[in-house]
Scaffold this motif. Structure first.
Motif, PDB file in Angstrom:
ATOM      1  N   PRO A 225      14.916 -13.318 -13.607  1.00  0.00           N
ATOM      2  CA  PRO A 225      14.542 -13.292 -15.032  1.00  0.00           C
ATOM      3  C   PRO A 225      13.146 -12.724 -15.262  1.00  0.00           C
ATOM      4  N   ASP A 226      12.228 -13.014 -14.346  1.00  0.00           N
ATOM      5  CA  ASP A 226      10.848 -12.542 -14.491  1.00  0.00           C
ATOM      6  C   ASP A 226      10.548 -11.423 -13.495  1.00  0.00           C
ATOM      7  N   GLY A 227      11.566 -10.660 -13.123  1.00  0.00           N
ATOM      8  CA  GLY A 227      11.408  -9.616 -12.121  1.00  0.00           C
ATOM      9  C   GLY A 227      10.454  -8.514 -12.556  1.00  0.00           C
ATOM     10  N   ASN A 228       9.684  -8.006 -11.605  1.00  0.00           N
ATOM     11  CA  ASN A 228       8.727  -6.930 -11.864  1.00  0.00           C
ATOM     12  C   ASN A 228       9.158  -5.710 -11.040  1.00  0.00           C
ATOM     13  N   LEU A 229       9.996  -4.869 -11.634  1.00  0.00           N
ATOM     14  CA  LEU A 229      10.512  -3.706 -10.924  1.00  0.00           C
ATOM     15  C   LEU A 229       9.410  -2.705 -10.593  1.00  0.00           C
ATOM     16  N   ASN A 230       8.426  -2.607 -11.469  1.00  0.00           N
ATOM     17  CA  ASN A 230       7.313  -1.687 -11.218  1.00  0.00           C
ATOM     18  C   ASN A 230       6.564  -2.082  -9.945  1.00  0.00           C
ATOM     19  N   LYS A 231       6.393  -3.363  -9.741  1.00  0.00           N
ATOM     20  CA  LYS A 231       5.693  -3.858  -8.552  1.00  0.00           C
ATOM     21  C   LYS A 231       6.475  -3.539  -7.288  1.00  0.00           C
ATOM     22  N   VAL A 232       7.782  -3.816  -7.294  1.00  0.00           N
ATOM     23  CA  VAL A 232       8.604  -3.573  -6.112  1.00  0.00           C
ATOM     24  C   VAL A 232       8.671  -2.081  -5.803  1.00  0.00           C
ATOM     25  N   PHE A 233       8.864  -1.268  -6.840  1.00  0.00           N
ATOM     26  CA  PHE A 233       8.952   0.176  -6.619  1.00  0.00           C
ATOM     27  C   PHE A 233       7.652   0.724  -6.036  1.00  0.00           C
ATOM     28  N   ASN A 234       6.521   0.319  -6.590  1.00  0.00           N
ATOM     29  CA  ASN A 234       5.244   0.854  -6.115  1.00  0.00           C
ATOM     30  C   ASN A 234       4.930   0.409  -4.694  1.00  0.00           C
ATOM     31  N   ILE A 235       5.286  -0.809  -4.356  1.00  0.00           N
ATOM     32  CA  ILE A 235       5.066  -1.264  -2.982  1.00  0.00           C
ATOM     33  C   ILE A 235       5.978  -0.508  -2.021  1.00  0.00           C
ATOM     34  N   CYS A 236       7.244  -0.304  -2.416  1.00  0.00           N
ATOM     35  CA  CYS A 236       8.152   0.498  -1.585  1.00  0.00           C
ATOM     36  C   CYS A 236       7.629   1.922  -1.429  1.00  0.00           C
ATOM     37  N   LEU A 237       7.129   2.495  -2.530  1.00  0.00           N
ATOM     38  CA  LEU A 237       6.585   3.852  -2.483  1.00  0.00           C
ATOM     39  C   LEU A 237       5.377   3.926  -1.553  1.00  0.00           C
ATOM     40  N   ASN A 238       4.508   2.932  -1.614  1.00  0.00           N
ATOM     41  CA  ASN A 238       3.336   2.907  -0.730  1.00  0.00           C
ATOM     42  C   ASN A 238       3.753   2.820   0.736  1.00  0.00           C
ATOM     43  N   VAL A 239       4.776   2.022   1.011  1.00  0.00           N
ATOM     44  CA  VAL A 239       5.280   1.914   2.382  1.00  0.00           C
ATOM     45  C   VAL A 239       5.854   3.260   2.833  1.00  0.00           C
ATOM     46  N   HIS A 240       6.577   3.940   1.954  1.00  0.00           N
ATOM     47  CA  HIS A 240       7.149   5.249   2.291  1.00  0.00           C
ATOM     48  C   HIS A 240       6.047   6.256   2.591  1.00  0.00           C
TER      49      HIS A 240
END
Length: 252
Positions: free
Chosen positions: A78-93
């Motif tokens: 319900p309180d998911g932060n997709l921007n946070k997950v995407f940016n962390i995944c992008l940084n890992v990539h």
């Protein structure tokens, strides 16, 4: 609702199969044309030096699966932060791409200079192909974050269009390669870099238009999430590598 879900599954399945059929047929045609244009010697040289892309298949599978999985998990909160997950995944990539770029460039250059059996007049071409292939692989790893995002939202139709467009561009470029009178090996390496650039631009544009708020760059310092993503990716990549090795053993 149930009927709508079934129609969506059927549509996505049809799109995936159509994409696979078109890309496979065009791939068979381009392979024949590339061999004809490069000749046996240069074709073999490109496959040996440019195999860096193949080596990163397991890493790519792991990153793609990891991105899709964590984005899907965040979508269910319900309180998911997709921007946070995407940016962390992008940084890992980006981190993986930078690390592997440095390692492969150094190791590949050493291998070409001291171990690879290649004609002296082809050493410069081999280094050129290594550099281009390494850049292509690095950009491809970064591009996976956008592919994973579209995959998580089940935008298979748009992903199929990008892949089919790339396949037709490659076919046209390879036909031009048949009539190219310069250094065909270097020209083919540049063709592959062009295809990667087109793919990256298309995926980034689609994500920017549809999910601008999600891909908007922000810096997050969540060590726990970084740890979970990296660990899950490593296990997934290891499983993919073992599967590829097992498959290779069966084929041999």
């Amino acid at each position: 609702m149930h009927q709508s879900g079934n129609k969506r599954i059927a549509f996505n399945t049809a799109i995936i199969h159509i994409r696979l059929a078109i890309v496979s047929i065009i791939g068979l045609l381009t392979s024949r044309f590339v061999l004809q244009a490069l000749g046996v010697s240069d074709f073999g040289l490109y496959n040996v030096v440019g195999s860096v892309i193949t080596m990163l298949n397991a890493i790519s599978i792991g990153l793609h699966t990891t991105t899709r999985r964590f984005i899907n998990m965040e979508m269910g909160r319900p309180d998911g932060n997709l921007n946070k997950v995407f940016n962390i995944c992008l940084n890992v990539h980006i981190a993986f791409a930078a690390i592997f770029f440095i390692i492969i460039q150094c190791a590949g250059s050493y291998y070409i200079n001291y171990f690879m059996n290649v004609a002296p007049d082809k050493i410069a071409d081999a280094h050129f192909v290594l550099l281009i292939s390494n850049i292509v692989a690095a950009v491809g790893l970064v591009n996976i974050s956008y592919q994973g995002l579209l995959d998580a939202f089940e935008k298979f139709g748009q992903m199929a269009l990008v892949d089919i467009l790339n396949a037709f561009i490659k076919l046209e470029a390879v036909i031009c390669l048949l009539h190219y009178e310069g250094n065909a090996l270097r020209f083919y390496a540049l063709i592959m870099s062009l295809l990667t650039a087109v793919s990256f631009i298309c995926y980034h544009y689609i994500c920017y238009r549809r999910y601008h708020d999600i891909i908007c760059h922000r810096w997050y310092c969540d060590r726990s999430l970084y740890h979970d993503i990296i660990v899950f990716n490593n296990y997934t990549a290891l499983g993919a590598q073992l599967f590829l090795l097992a498959l290779r053993g069966l084929l041999c």
